[in-house]
Design an enzyme around this catalytic site. Structure first.
Site, PDB file in Angstrom:
ATOM      1  N   ASP A 106       0.859  -1.189   0.000  1.00  0.00           N
ATOM      2  CA  ASP A 106       0.000   0.000   0.000  1.00  0.00           C
ATOM      3  C   ASP A 106       0.895   1.238   0.000  1.00  0.00           C
ATOM      4  O   ASP A 106       2.123   1.111  -0.018  1.00  0.00           O
ATOM      5  CB  ASP A 106      -0.972  -0.012   1.198  1.00  0.00           C
TER       6      ASP A 106
ATOM      7  N   HIS B 172      -2.937   3.139  -4.565  1.00  0.00           N
ATOM      8  CA  HIS B 172      -2.304   2.572  -3.357  1.00  0.00           C
ATOM      9  C   HIS B 172      -0.874   2.109  -3.642  1.00  0.00           C
ATOM     10  O   HIS B 172      -0.434   1.083  -3.132  1.00  0.00           O
ATOM     11  CB  HIS B 172      -3.146   1.410  -2.801  1.00  0.00           C
TER      12      HIS B 172
ATOM     13  N   GLU C  10     -10.038   2.607  -5.097  1.00  0.00           N
ATOM     14  CA  GLU C  10      -9.643   3.976  -4.741  1.00  0.00           C
ATOM     15  C   GLU C  10      -8.444   4.480  -5.549  1.00  0.00           C
ATOM     16  O   GLU C  10      -7.432   4.871  -4.975  1.00  0.00           O
ATOM     17  CB  GLU C  10      -9.310   4.029  -3.230  1.00  0.00           C
TER      18      GLU C  10
HETATM   19  C1  ACM Z   1     -10.985  -0.628   0.616  1.00  0.00           C
HETATM   20  O1  ACM Z   1     -11.446  -0.578   1.764  1.00  0.00           O
HETATM   21  N1  ACM Z   1     -10.388   0.426   0.102  1.00  0.00           N
HETATM   22  C2  ACM Z   1     -11.078  -1.811  -0.182  1.00  0.00           C
END
Ligand code: ACM
Ligand code: ZN
Length: 624
Positions: free
Chosen positions: A200, A271, A335
């Site tokens: 991440d 991420h 995201e």
């Molecule tokens: C997530 O909670 N961004 C998958």
């Protein structure tokens, strides 16, 4: 002479103490998750489990041998009794582990206890393992010398074949021993998939030999935010860690022995700030990046127009599939802000080259993401693997064979199931275990927010009523997630996990029509006793008084009924004072009651033999 005397005295005392101890009698096999069918036969005197009892398993079957050893280890830890695993035929006086074609479901088992023997049979070794888990959970932590198990016939099998639990080791790093303990905890709850979030913005946690800087640079952030997102205060302490490929393989093997498949997640194309810090050429901007030190979402993502990025993904996945034998690889997809892509000449040139256009359904940048995810899917497919992605892989169109993990509620899951894609339900409201478990957040460790008490987990139903019977088949399972932005220690991980994982286990395992919450509370003490035994932290909110407060029959009154764990006495006050036993404003709860007009606050607490709970308050819905 003196030594002999001491030895004789010792034997005498040992003999006396054994004679004085009656075997613990187990008559109840209601464990978590609740088995399908438990039939007490009420015949015979039961099976005496004692020092030296044999555990037989089929010769030359290494998995069954290991199963026998697991059983012996659990029983030793929980009771002090030493069992004796041996290869060979089913025999009297023993616990016999066998494989049987009579057990229909792959992970199902039967557990039959008779005076003469215990038989645990599964159609697979995994089924036998779940039978062993049920037996150890029925016994719990019982140090009484020997144990008399009442005769019973249990038939059991899971509802879902995908029963997942996730752990984020990027936001905070947890090492090999912690991850193994996590896997032990999952095994006790019949979970069979461990979703390991390895990368991440805040840290890259898996060694990739072709890209050494991912770990020499990307696994370490220079400091970490203190307090809530936006506080602007940092601790000034480097935080990092990663798993070598050897360590990761060791953990894969550890999990596999417990019938848990590890699904690694390499989260892309968003991420990825830790990867950009390591290899800045993979980003859209010509600038250095650093491993992110705060939470939330980074705008800096992989550049979708740079051919080196596709090469990077392919090379990383090539190593990932060598470490992880799982059929599924999770590639994230969540995201990913599009702001860089909108302004990046390389990304825009790629959009042009692919002929991508915005329309009412999707922007051209969303279509670019879909192109990237579909290309990633092909990289996995050529290696015989399948792709799982989060809800957002629907943006720009779903890759042809993708499995969707629905976290933004259930709508993405419903959409994907209708398109004939497999779905794992993992909605954030009900199944994010980083959420608070209590509304009294002042008395909880700092958390990300939300409120997901154990009841909410328990009552979660993964198959939406909106789906037809045909579409329902695509809901292959259900998973809860443990994000660790606000969880820095492993004991805090455990506190957030337990006992909500027990509720999840019944969602995953038990048919919906046989679940019931008060029965679940009654089944909980034994597993809580095991959490204590193994030194695992857990939240005690399950002991709190839970009141149902409804309008009464007469206008303006309120009807109250109360649920607790077994063995509680409940006390309450109606005038706002803090209730305590003996106070003149405090009443003992003796059954459902009605409150007349006038009182405004109901405050309650429970006393158990070994603990007193906090006071919970309810504002009463009287019309004034
Ligand atoms: C997530 O909670 N961004 C998958
Ligand atoms: Zn770009």
């Amino acid at each position: 002479m003196k030594n002999l005397c001491t030895a004789l005295l010792g034997m005498l005392f040992t003999g006396l103490s054994v004679a004085a101890q009656q075997p613990q009698v187990i008559t109840d096999y209601q464990v978590v998750p609740k088995p399908l069918k438990v039939e007490l036969t009420n015949k015979g005197k039961g099976f005496l489990l004692k020092e030296g009892t044999k555990v037989t398993y089929p010769s030359k079957n290494e998995n069954m041998k290991r199963n026998a050893e697991f059983l012996a280890t659990y029983i030793k830890e929980q009771t002090g009794i030493t069992l004796q695993p041996i290869a060979g035929k089913v025999q009297n006086g023993a616990i016999n582990l066998t494989l049987s074609k009579d057990v229909a479901q792959a992970e199902g088992y039967t557990l039959n206890i008779e005076d003469k023997r215990i038989n645990i049979a599964g159609s697979t070794e995994a089924g036998v393992f779940y039978g062993i888990q049920t037996l150890r959970k029925a016994i719990a932590d019982t140090h009484t010398g020997s144990i008399l198990l009442s005769n019973v016939k249990i038939e059991d099998a899971p509802r879902f074949h995908y029963r997942g639990m996730h752990l984020d080791v990027s936001r905070h790093f947890f090492g090999v021993e912690d991850v193994k303990t996590y896997i032990d905890i999952l095994a006790m709850h019949n979970v069979n998939r461990f979703h390991w979030h390895l990368t991440d913005d805040q840290g890259w946690r898996i060694e990739i030999k072709k890209y050494p800087k991912l770990t020499t640079v990307g696994s370490m952030r220079k400091e970490t935010l203190i307090g809530k997102y936006g506080s602007g205060v940092y601790d000034g302490k480097p935080h990092g860690g990663f798993f070598t490929q050897e360590q990761a393989k060791e953990i894969v093997d550890y999990a596999a022995k417990r019938y848990i498949t590890i699904i690694p997640e390499i989260d892309l194309p968003g991420h990825m700030q830790a990867a950009l810090a390591s290899y800045p050429e993979l980003g859209c901007l010509d600038k250095p990046y650093e491993v992110r030190t705060t939470w939330d979402i980074s705008d800096d993502v992989l550049c979708a127009g740079n051919p080196q990025v596709l090469e990077f993904i392919d090379n990383v996945l090539a190593e990932i599939v060598e470490i992880f034998p799982s059929e599924y690889i999770h590639i994230g997809g969540d995201e990913c802000p599009k702001i860089r892509w909108e302004r990046c000449p390389k990304c825009q040139a790629k959009i042009k080259e692919l002929g991508l256009k915005s329309d009412n359904a999707h922007t051209k940048e969303e279509r670019l993401q879909s192109y990237l995810i579909s290309t990633t899917e092909q990289m996995l497919a050529k290696r015989g693997r399948k792709l799982i992605g989060w809800s957002e892989i629907l943006e720009g169109g779903l890759a042809p064979n993708a499995t969707l993990m629905s976290w933004l509620g259930e709508s993405g899951g419903i959409q994907a199931a209708r398109m004939g894609h497999d779905v794992i339900m993992s909605p954030n409201n009900e199944l994010y275990f980083d959420h608070y478990q209590s509304q009294d957040t002042d008395n909880e460790p700092l958390g990300i927010g939300g409120f997901t008490p154990i009841e909410e987990v328990y009552f979660y139903e993964p198959v939406p009523t909106a789906l037809t019977a045909e579409e329902e088949k695509y809901i292959i399972g259900v998973q809860a997630n443990m994000w660790t932005e606000y969880i820095a220690t492993f004991s805090h991980v455990q506190y957030m996990l337990l006992p909500r994982l027990a509720a999840l286990a019944e969602v995953q395992w038990t048919p919906r029509n046989t679940k019931d919450f008060s029965g679940f509370l009654a089944r909980m003490p034994r597993i809580l006793n095991l959490y204590n035994k193994y030194g695992w932290s857990f939240s005690g909110h399950i002991y709190d008084v839970k009141a149902e407060v409804k309008p009464g029959k007469e206008e303006g009154t309120v009807a109250v009924s109360v649920t607790t764990m077994p063995g509680a006495k409940v006390y309450y006050s109606l005038n706002g004072s803090t209730p305590f036993r003996g106070s003149e404003d405090t009443y003992e709860y003796t059954g459902p009651f009605t409150i007349q007009k006038g009182a405004r606050v109901l405050r309650m607490y429970a006393e158990y033999p070994d603990k007193t709970t906090r006071v919970v308050g309810y504002h009463l819905p009287f019309k004034m």
